[in-house]
Scaffold this motif. Sequence first.
Motif, short mmCIF file in Angstrom:
data_model
loop_
_atom_site.label_atom_id
_atom_site.label_comp_id
_atom_site.label_asym_id
_atom_site.label_seq_id
_atom_site.Cartn_x
_atom_site.Cartn_y
_atom_site.Cartn_z
N TRP A 1 47.77 23.57 30.32
CA TRP A 1 47.17 24.60 31.17
C TRP A 1 46.06 24.03 32.03
O TRP A 1 45.28 23.19 31.59
N ASP A 2 45.98 24.52 33.26
CA ASP A 2 44.91 24.11 34.16
C ASP A 2 43.70 24.99 33.89
O ASP A 2 43.48 26.00 34.57
N GLN A 3 42.92 24.61 32.90
CA GLN A 3 41.72 25.35 32.52
C GLN A 3 40.65 24.36 32.11
O GLN A 3 40.92 23.39 31.41
N VAL B 1 49.65 25.82 36.48
CA VAL B 1 50.65 25.73 35.41
C VAL B 1 50.89 27.14 34.90
O VAL B 1 49.95 27.92 34.70
N GLY B 2 52.14 27.51 34.68
CA GLY B 2 52.47 28.83 34.17
C GLY B 2 53.65 28.76 33.22
O GLY B 2 54.31 27.73 33.10
N SER B 3 53.90 29.86 32.54
CA SER B 3 55.01 29.89 31.59
C SER B 3 55.32 31.33 31.23
O SER B 3 54.44 32.21 31.24
N GLY B 4 56.57 31.59 30.87
CA GLY B 4 56.96 32.91 30.41
C GLY B 4 56.63 33.13 28.95
O GLY B 4 56.89 34.21 28.41
N GLU C 1 48.95 33.69 43.34
CA GLU C 1 48.22 33.12 42.21
C GLU C 1 47.21 34.13 41.67
O GLU C 1 46.69 34.98 42.39
N GLY C 2 46.93 34.05 40.38
CA GLY C 2 45.97 34.95 39.78
C GLY C 2 45.86 34.71 38.29
O GLY C 2 46.31 33.69 37.76
N ILE C 3 45.26 35.67 37.60
CA ILE C 3 45.12 35.60 36.16
C ILE C 3 45.16 37.01 35.60
O ILE C 3 44.65 37.95 36.20
N THR C 4 45.81 37.18 34.44
CA THR C 4 45.92 38.47 33.78
C THR C 4 45.15 38.43 32.47
O THR C 4 45.27 37.48 31.70
N VAL C 5 44.37 39.48 32.20
CA VAL C 5 43.62 39.60 30.96
C VAL C 5 44.14 40.81 30.19
O VAL C 5 44.35 41.87 30.77
N ARG D 1 41.23 39.98 20.02
CA ARG D 1 40.87 38.93 20.98
C ARG D 1 41.40 39.27 22.36
O ARG D 1 42.06 40.28 22.56
N LEU D 2 41.14 38.35 23.32
CA LEU D 2 41.62 38.51 24.70
C LEU D 2 42.61 37.42 25.03
O LEU D 2 42.45 36.26 24.62
N LEU D 3 43.64 37.78 25.77
CA LEU D 3 44.65 36.84 26.25
C LEU D 3 44.45 36.63 27.75
O LEU D 3 44.35 37.58 28.52
N PHE D 4 44.38 35.36 28.17
CA PHE D 4 44.28 34.99 29.58
C PHE D 4 45.60 34.34 29.97
O PHE D 4 45.86 33.19 29.59
N ARG D 5 46.44 35.05 30.73
CA ARG D 5 47.82 34.63 30.87
C ARG D 5 48.23 34.30 32.31
O ARG D 5 47.87 35.01 33.25
N ASN D 6 49.00 33.21 32.44
CA ASN D 6 49.67 32.84 33.69
C ASN D 6 51.17 32.81 33.43
O ASN D 6 51.65 32.01 32.63
#
Length: 272
Positions: A48-50, A70-73, A113-117, A221-226
């Motif tokens: 992951w690009d973090q 970088v992303g994934s299903g 591009e973005g991020i989902t929480v 917890r929180l999920l930060f997803r791409n």
Amino acid sequence: MKKILALLGATVLASVSMADTVSVDFESYADGAIADGYNGWQITNPAWDQQVVSSGAISGNKSWRISQQVGSGSFGDQPYSPALTQKAGENETNKVFEASWKWKPLAGGKNTEGITVSIDNGTGQRGNWIRLENLGGLDTSWRLSVFDYNGTAFVATELMNNISAGTVLDMGFKMTFNAGLQNDVWEMYVNNNLMFTGIGWEDYFIDNAPVTGPAPVSYDRLLFRNSSSVSGAAGIMIDDITYSSAVPEPATMTILALAAALKRRKAKKAQA
């Protein structure tokens, strides 16, 4: 009457007993990627690009930057924040989950591009969905939206658009879990303003994707997803993450507090 309603609203908002809290401001973190297991983080995919960065921090000296380079299903290997000791959910003592964080989209963003929480339990069984996304590939084309399940289908709601790169968004949500179906209350705040009220995702899992383990789902917890990769993604800064599970106080206490306040107000007027 308006003063009474305002007082009641203020009392209701305060009628939550905090039980368990996690706060992350990244100030003590070393620059670079957060390693799986560090301070409770769950990030099993090192691709992951973090990374924690010292340049352009939202507040303090450091912030966390994550991009969709970088992303994934998948779900289980995406970045998860440290777990609370006490979960929140219908089957838990804690019936409230509250979270807040700051977002800042970076200049040079690419289209989509973005991020989902989302709130999660570390397996991808999400309870809500908030996304900051660039639609158009311009520095002024960032959009904030939520995704909710209405009992039959997912429904997207746009909260803000034409957000400029560099804008700091003060995000927050509160999920209150109630016994029964299609009645968990999800409140979404932006810059301390209520922007959306929904019902959460519990019905989705019942209707379409039975959960593995006890139902309904409990969250900690929180999920930060791409979900997919975007070449050249600039990324989004994240900072001041705080989330809690809590026990709502009985409604009778709210009523008693309101009655006592009104009684004191009448007494003061009588003495004047």
